[in-house]
Write an enzyme that holds these catalytic residues in place. Structure first.
Site, PDB file in Angstrom:
ATOM      1  CB  SER A  63      -0.987  -0.088   1.169  1.00 50.66           C
ATOM      2  OG  SER A  63      -1.830   0.764   1.012  1.00 50.66           O
ATOM      3  CG  ASP A  90      -4.055  -3.310  -3.724  1.00 48.73           C
ATOM      4  OD1 ASP A  90      -4.170  -3.261  -5.154  1.00 48.73           O
ATOM      5  OD2 ASP A  90      -5.130  -3.041  -2.652  1.00 48.73           O
ATOM      6  CG  HIS A 126      -5.841  -2.601   0.443  1.00 48.46           C
ATOM      7  ND1 HIS A 126      -4.911  -2.165  -0.875  1.00 48.46           N
ATOM      8  CD2 HIS A 126      -5.080  -1.552   1.534  1.00 48.46           C
ATOM      9  CE1 HIS A 126      -4.108  -1.111  -0.472  1.00 48.46           C
ATOM     10  NE2 HIS A 126      -4.041  -1.025   0.827  1.00 48.46           N
TER      11      HIS A 126
END
Length: 463
Positions: free
Chosen positions: A170, A194, A264
């Site tokens: 992330s 991601d 996610h």
């Protein structure tokens, strides 16, 4: 009562009980080294925020489960940091509640099982914890500056940056990018799991991760319609299940927090699963996910001698792929849970109905011990007379021995008359193995009715 042993009577200078007491007293002066863990914060830190503090926790094959805190001033004072080994940094992302990532130890263990490296967990929970997301985004630059200073010390020690691998989750993906940009992309590899989308989408390359940040940048997208980044930002971008909704993740808000984080977070669990070489996550270069599902991008031998790129640490022929592909997007599908990999077959169907037929197909591969199923129903396909229709069948497991095949044809029309699909030739070609293709000729399919038969060797290898 203290006693003397007969065997060592001449050597002994004190009773054993006294000797044991001395040893225990010595150990008390030198307690076992404390195992460091990622900072654990709580709701008050989330509300008030926390200033940036970066802690670097070292794990090696000698201490897989016990983190050692490295000194920023002199990281090499710790003998466990071996400068002759490659170094892998693992960087977490936004932590709105302050809790440590539940997946961190899994990534560390998988990394060390695959390769003998210095695995360094970048703990920036103080800085990643805040209910105001933009505040945390601002802190990513500070974390990157901290890592840059650390890498400069590594360089002075003679360590080549090409041996450095950064795994960023992330916001951690963009931290990896900022760090790599400080060295003009000389870092060996960045794996972006991601990469965060909010506050980075639409930004220029200087303000986010991009391919110039390392010699090789690979990105996995699993939540591009919410917390993840939609567009390609690596040399190779893998879109799992199209890059958005992941199988097995909740579809409604009534499922609680998993509704927000499951897609996610799936990127990390797919990365851990990718270390299993018997269950590869093979990405097929394609113009779009729909083209991939339609079976338009199934040939991998045109890209390199090793075939299509495989997501994860087993992708070692990336230099060859970059020459062949350049910057590219690839697609693969997964199961709901581990093992996530699916087994892909190219399915060629030649029909001889006088009128075109529309519909979908379900295929089952069977042997006495197990069964694998693929539903090719993401849209209705057109079957025309003497025209080959190519489909992609994605089976939930691999069968080394297939004794029977079951086909079901469906139009999805509940009220209309039931149709027949006359299959002149059927061919199933494994895409992920070197098993021989399977064929069948002259099969009549009645709508919504299973037809089971034994496959036979294919007569025409070009079909």
């Amino acid at each position: 009562m203290c006693w003397w042993t007969d065997k060592h009577r001449q050597l002994a200078t004190m009773p054993w009980c006294l000797f044991l007491a001395v040893v225990l007293a010595s150990l008390a002066q030198y307690p076992a080294e404390k195992c460091e863990e990622i900072t654990d914060l709580d709701l008050k830190h989330s509300i008030a925020g926390s200033s940036v503090q970066v802690r670097l926790l070292l794990y090696t094959r000698a201490n897989v489960s016990c983190g050692v805190l490295l000194s920023h001033d002199d990281p090499f004072s710790n003998p466990e940091f071996n400068v002759s080994r490659p170094t892998t940094f693992i960087i977490h992302g936004y932590r709105p509640t302050g809790s440590p990532p539940i997946w961190m130890h899994k990534v560390v263990e998988a990394t060390l099982s695959h390769k003998d490296v210095n695995a360094v967990v970048v703990d920036w929970n103080r800085g990643a914890t805040h209910i105001i997301y933009p505040k945390v985004v601002e802190n990513t630059r500070l974390v990157a500056s901290n890592l840059t200073a650390f890498l400069l010390k590594m360089q002075l020690k003679g360590i080549s940056l090409s041996s450095v691998h950064m795994i960023g989750v992330s916001l951690g993906a963009h931290i990896s990018g900022f760090t790599g940009a400080s060295f003009n992309g000389s870092i060996g590899r960045i794996t972006a799991l991601d990469p965060a989308g909010p506050s980075f989408t639409g930004k220029p390359v200087d303000d986010r991760l991009d391919p110039s940040d390392a010699q090789f940048v690979e990105a996995l997208h699993t939540d591009m319609d919410a917390f993840g980044f939609r567009n390609p930002l690596g040399h190779i971008d893998f879109y799992a299940n199209g890059g958005a909704d992941q199988p097995g993740c909740p579809k409604t808000i009534f499922s609680g927090s998993q509704y927000f984080k499951c897609d996610h977070q799936r990127s990390v669990f797919l990365y851990v699963a990718s270390f299993n070489v018997t269950c590869p996550l093979i990405g097929y270069p394609c113009a779009s996910y729909s083209d991939y599902l339609d079976g338009k991008c199934l040939r991998c031998d045109q890209f390199s001698s090793a075939g299509c790129p495989v997501f994860g640490p087993t992708l070692i022929n990336w230099k060859d792929l970059l020459v062949k592909l350049g910057q590219t997007s690839t697609y693969f599908t997964t199961n709901k849970q581990s093992p996530f990999c699916q087994t892909n077959y190219e399915v060629d169907i030649l029909t001889w109905n006088s009128q075109p037929r529309w519909g979908s197909v379900t295929i089952k591969l069977q042997n006495p011990a197990e069964e694998a199923m693929a539903q090719i129903n993401h849209k209705s396909f057109k079957f025309e007379m003497y025209t080959k229709t190519t489909l992609l069948a994605r089976f939930d497991r691999a069968l080394q021995l297939v004794e029977t095949i079951t086909l079901t044809y469906s139009t999805g029309n509940v009220c209309a008359a039931r149709h027949k699909l006359r299959v002149l030739r059927l061919r199933l070609t494994p895409l992920d193995s070197h098993l021989r293709p399977m064929c069948r000729y002259d099969v009549l399919l009645m709508e919504n009715t299973e037809v089971t038969f034994r496959p036979i060797p294919c007569q025409d290898s070009n079909f």
